[in-house]
Write a protein that holds these residues in place. Structure first.
Motif, mmCIF file in Angstrom:
data_model
loop_
_atom_site.group_PDB
_atom_site.id
_atom_site.type_symbol
_atom_site.label_atom_id
_atom_site.label_comp_id
_atom_site.label_asym_id
_atom_site.label_seq_id
_atom_site.Cartn_x
_atom_site.Cartn_y
_atom_site.Cartn_z
ATOM 1 N N GLN A 17 -6.866 -8.643 -8.039
ATOM 2 C CA GLN A 17 -7.428 -7.327 -8.332
ATOM 3 C C GLN A 17 -6.966 -6.769 -9.672
ATOM 4 N N ASP A 18 -5.946 -7.385 -10.288
ATOM 5 C CA ASP A 18 -5.478 -6.905 -11.581
ATOM 6 C C ASP A 18 -6.018 -7.753 -12.729
ATOM 7 N N THR A 19 -7.072 -8.525 -12.455
ATOM 8 C CA THR A 19 -7.680 -9.350 -13.496
ATOM 9 C C THR A 19 -8.239 -8.464 -14.605
ATOM 10 N N THR A 20 -8.120 -8.912 -15.857
ATOM 11 C CA THR A 20 -8.676 -8.192 -16.998
ATOM 12 C C THR A 20 -10.093 -8.680 -17.266
ATOM 13 N N LEU A 21 -11.031 -7.741 -17.348
ATOM 14 C CA LEU A 21 -12.439 -8.093 -17.506
ATOM 15 C C LEU A 21 -13.003 -7.663 -18.852
ATOM 16 N N ASN A 22 -12.132 -7.311 -19.792
ATOM 17 C CA ASN A 22 -12.599 -6.751 -21.058
ATOM 18 C C ASN A 22 -13.582 -7.653 -21.793
ATOM 19 N N GLU A 23 -13.398 -8.969 -21.693
ATOM 20 C CA GLU A 23 -14.228 -9.887 -22.469
ATOM 21 C C GLU A 23 -15.524 -10.270 -21.765
ATOM 22 N N ALA A 24 -15.741 -9.777 -20.584
ATOM 23 C CA ALA A 24 -16.928 -10.156 -19.814
ATOM 24 C C ALA A 24 -18.058 -9.155 -20.024
ATOM 25 N N ASP A 25 -19.290 -9.675 -20.079
ATOM 26 C CA ASP A 25 -20.468 -8.803 -20.083
ATOM 27 C C ASP A 25 -20.889 -8.486 -18.655
ATOM 28 N N VAL A 26 -20.772 -9.471 -17.772
ATOM 29 C CA VAL A 26 -21.129 -9.317 -16.360
ATOM 30 C C VAL A 26 -20.070 -10.032 -15.526
ATOM 31 N N CYS A 27 -19.722 -9.459 -14.372
ATOM 32 C CA CYS A 27 -18.746 -10.067 -13.466
ATOM 33 C C CYS A 27 -19.459 -10.515 -12.194
ATOM 34 N N ILE A 28 -19.011 -11.633 -11.653
ATOM 35 C CA ILE A 28 -19.484 -12.101 -10.354
ATOM 36 C C ILE A 28 -18.265 -12.163 -9.442
ATOM 37 N N ILE A 29 -18.316 -11.446 -8.322
ATOM 38 C CA ILE A 29 -17.124 -11.274 -7.488
ATOM 39 C C ILE A 29 -17.405 -11.696 -6.059
ATOM 40 N N ASP A 30 -16.591 -12.628 -5.551
ATOM 41 C CA ASP A 30 -16.620 -12.961 -4.137
ATOM 42 C C ASP A 30 -15.789 -11.897 -3.418
ATOM 43 N N MET A 31 -16.462 -10.991 -2.723
ATOM 44 C CA MET A 31 -15.794 -9.805 -2.191
ATOM 45 C C MET A 31 -14.758 -10.157 -1.126
ATOM 46 N N ALA A 32 -15.027 -11.151 -0.290
ATOM 47 C CA ALA A 32 -14.070 -11.531 0.743
ATOM 48 C C ALA A 32 -12.806 -12.115 0.135
ATOM 49 N N ALA A 33 -12.948 -12.873 -0.947
ATOM 50 C CA ALA A 33 -11.796 -13.504 -1.579
ATOM 51 C C ALA A 33 -10.833 -12.470 -2.151
ATOM 52 N N LEU A 34 -11.357 -11.319 -2.569
ATOM 53 C CA LEU A 34 -10.499 -10.261 -3.095
ATOM 54 C C LEU A 34 -10.052 -9.297 -2.007
ATOM 55 N N GLY A 35 -10.370 -9.585 -0.763
ATOM 56 C CA GLY A 35 -9.955 -8.722 0.341
ATOM 57 C C GLY A 35 -10.873 -7.538 0.551
ATOM 58 N N TRP A 36 -12.090 -7.612 0.004
ATOM 59 C CA TRP A 36 -13.027 -6.496 0.102
ATOM 60 C C TRP A 36 -14.262 -6.870 0.920
ATOM 61 N N ALA A 37 -14.087 -7.659 1.952
ATOM 62 C CA ALA A 37 -15.235 -8.084 2.754
ATOM 63 C C ALA A 37 -15.948 -6.891 3.375
ATOM 64 N N GLU A 38 -15.186 -5.852 3.721
ATOM 65 C CA GLU A 38 -15.772 -4.653 4.331
ATOM 66 C C GLU A 38 -15.976 -3.572 3.279
ATOM 67 N N GLY A 39 -17.149 -2.972 3.295
ATOM 68 C CA GLY A 39 -17.420 -1.871 2.392
ATOM 69 C C GLY A 39 -16.879 -0.575 2.946
ATOM 70 N N ASN A 40 -15.829 -0.030 2.322
ATOM 71 C CA ASN A 40 -15.275 1.262 2.726
ATOM 72 C C ASN A 40 -14.798 1.996 1.486
ATOM 73 N N GLU A 41 -14.386 3.242 1.653
ATOM 74 C CA GLU A 41 -14.033 4.072 0.512
ATOM 75 C C GLU A 41 -12.868 3.480 -0.287
ATOM 76 N N GLN A 42 -11.857 2.949 0.405
ATOM 77 C CA GLN A 42 -10.700 2.386 -0.288
ATOM 78 C C GLN A 42 -11.094 1.173 -1.135
ATOM 79 N N ASN A 43 -11.890 0.278 -0.560
ATOM 80 C CA ASN A 43 -12.306 -0.906 -1.303
ATOM 81 C C ASN A 43 -13.250 -0.551 -2.445
ATOM 82 N N LEU A 44 -14.071 0.468 -2.228
ATOM 83 C CA LEU A 44 -14.964 0.918 -3.296
ATOM 84 C C LEU A 44 -14.151 1.445 -4.479
ATOM 85 N N THR A 45 -13.123 2.223 -4.208
ATOM 86 C CA THR A 45 -12.268 2.746 -5.275
ATOM 87 C C THR A 45 -11.603 1.612 -6.044
#
Length: 279
Positions: A36-64
Motif C-alpha cells: 500500500q506504500d507503493t509510489t505511483l508517480n511515474e505511472a499514467d494508469v494503475c492496475i490493482i488486484d484489490m484482494a492482493a492489497l487486502g481490499w477485497a471488500e469495498g468499505n469506507e476504510q479501504n476506499l480511503t
C-alpha cells in the motif's frame, strides 16, 4: 502510456504480459508487489488486484486507503466476480477515475478500458474534469494544455432568448446551413434529440451529459466551456461516447451524479449563444 500493475500473481502477471505484448506492445508496464506504500508517480494508469492489497471488500476504510495510494491517478480495479461491495460503494461515493473489472476479465474489455484512458484529450486535465494531485505532487507540463481557443469571428444565429423548441430548432438550422460537415458533437446531439429517446454522452469515467428530448431536459456535470470546446473540435468529439438510456435510467443517473437538470432549450440556447464556432 506507462502502467503500474500491483499485486498480480505470477500466473496472472504472465497472462497479462502476453496480453500487452499482443495488444499494446508499445506501452510500458511494470509489475510491483502488493504494497500500500507503493509510489505511483511515474505511472499514467494503475492496475490493482484489490484482494492482493487486502481490499477485497469495498468499505469506507479501504476506499480511503485506495484514494491515498492513487492520489487521483486513473486505475483499473480487479475485483472478485462474486463481490458487489465495490460496485455498491462506487454507486454512492466519488471514486476518482476508476473502472472495476471482475476476475477473470476478458482481454477485449481490458484493452477497451486501457485505450479509453489513453484516448482522453490532455486538455481534460486542465479543465478540472480529471482531478489533479495535490500541489505538492509534480505534474508534467505536458498534461497542462489549455482547451483549444474558441474562434471569435464566426457565430451561429441564435435567438436572444429561448422559446419552447427554439434551442432544438436553432441547432438543426445551424447544422442544415453548414456547407461542409463540421461539428460532429453537435450533429450527434441533434440526431439524438430527433430520436426523442434519452441518451448519454460520456466524456470521462465520471463526466457526462444526459439529454431527455421527450422530457425536454438536459443534465450535466461538465462546465459549458468544456462542452463548447468539444463542439468546436471533431478530434475531441471522437473521444466522447454516446449510448441510449431508458427514461428511468436517465433520471436515476442524473440524480445519482448530482447533476442539475436544465430545460433543454435553455441548455442549447446557452451553448449556441455563448460560444462561437467555425465551419
Amino acid at each position: 502510456m506507462r502502467l503500474k500493475v500491483l499485486g498480480m500473481s505470477v500466473r496472472d502477471a504472465a497472462v497479462f504480459d502476453f496480453f500487452m505484448q499482443k495488444n499494446l506492445s508499445d506501452w510500458h508496464w511494470e509489475h510491483v508487489p502488493a504494497r500500500q506504500d507503493t509510489t505511483l508517480n511515474e505511472a499514467d494508469v494503475c492496475i490493482i488486484d484489490m484482494a492482493a492489497l487486502g481490499w477485497a471488500e469495498g468499505n469506507e476504510q479501504n476506499l480511503t486507503q485506495l484514494n491515498t495510494l492513487l492520489v487521483s491517478k486513473p486505475a483499473v480495479l480487479l475485483v472478485s466476480a462474486h463481490d458487489r461491495s465495490w460496485s455498491n460503494l462506487i454507486a454512492t461515493q466519488a471514486l476518482n477515475d476508476c473502472v472495476l473489472l471482475s476476475k477473470p476479465y476478458g482481454a477485449m474489455r481490458m484493452r477497451e478500458v486501457l485505450l479509453q484512458f489513453a484516448s482522453r484529450p490532455v486538455w481534460l486535465r486542465a479543465t478540472g474534469l480529471v482531478q489533479q494531485p495535490p500541489s505538492s505532487v509534480a505534474v508534467p507540463q505536458a498534461h497542462m494544455q489549455p482547451p483549444p481557443a474558441l474562434d471569435t469571428q464566426h457565430s451561429p444565429d441564435v435567438p436572444s432568448s429561448p422559446a419552447a423548441g427554439g434551442g432544438s430548432e436553432a441547432l438543426a438550422s445551424l447544422l442544415a446551413d453548414a456547407s461542409v460537415n463540421p461539428w460532429v458533437f453537435l450533429r450527434r446531439i441533434s440526431e439524438g434529440i430527433a430520436t426523442q429517446r434519452p441518451f448519454e454522452a460520456r466524456f470521462t469515467v465520471q463526466n457526462f451529459l444526459i439529454v431527455n428530448p421527450a422530457g425536454h431536459w438536459a443534465a450535466t456535470n461538465i462546465p459549458l466551456q468544456v462542452i463548447a470546446s468539444v463542439c468546436q473540435s471533431n478530434a475531441l468529439a471522437a473521444a466522447v461516447t454516446f449510448r441510449t438510456l431508458e427514461v428511468d435510467e436517465a433520471e436515476e443517473r442524473a440524480e445519482r451524479l448530482a447533476m442539475r437538470i436544465i430545460d433543454l432549450d435553455v441548455f442549447l440556447h446557452d451553448l449556441l449563444a455563448k460560444f462561437r464556432f467555425k465551419a
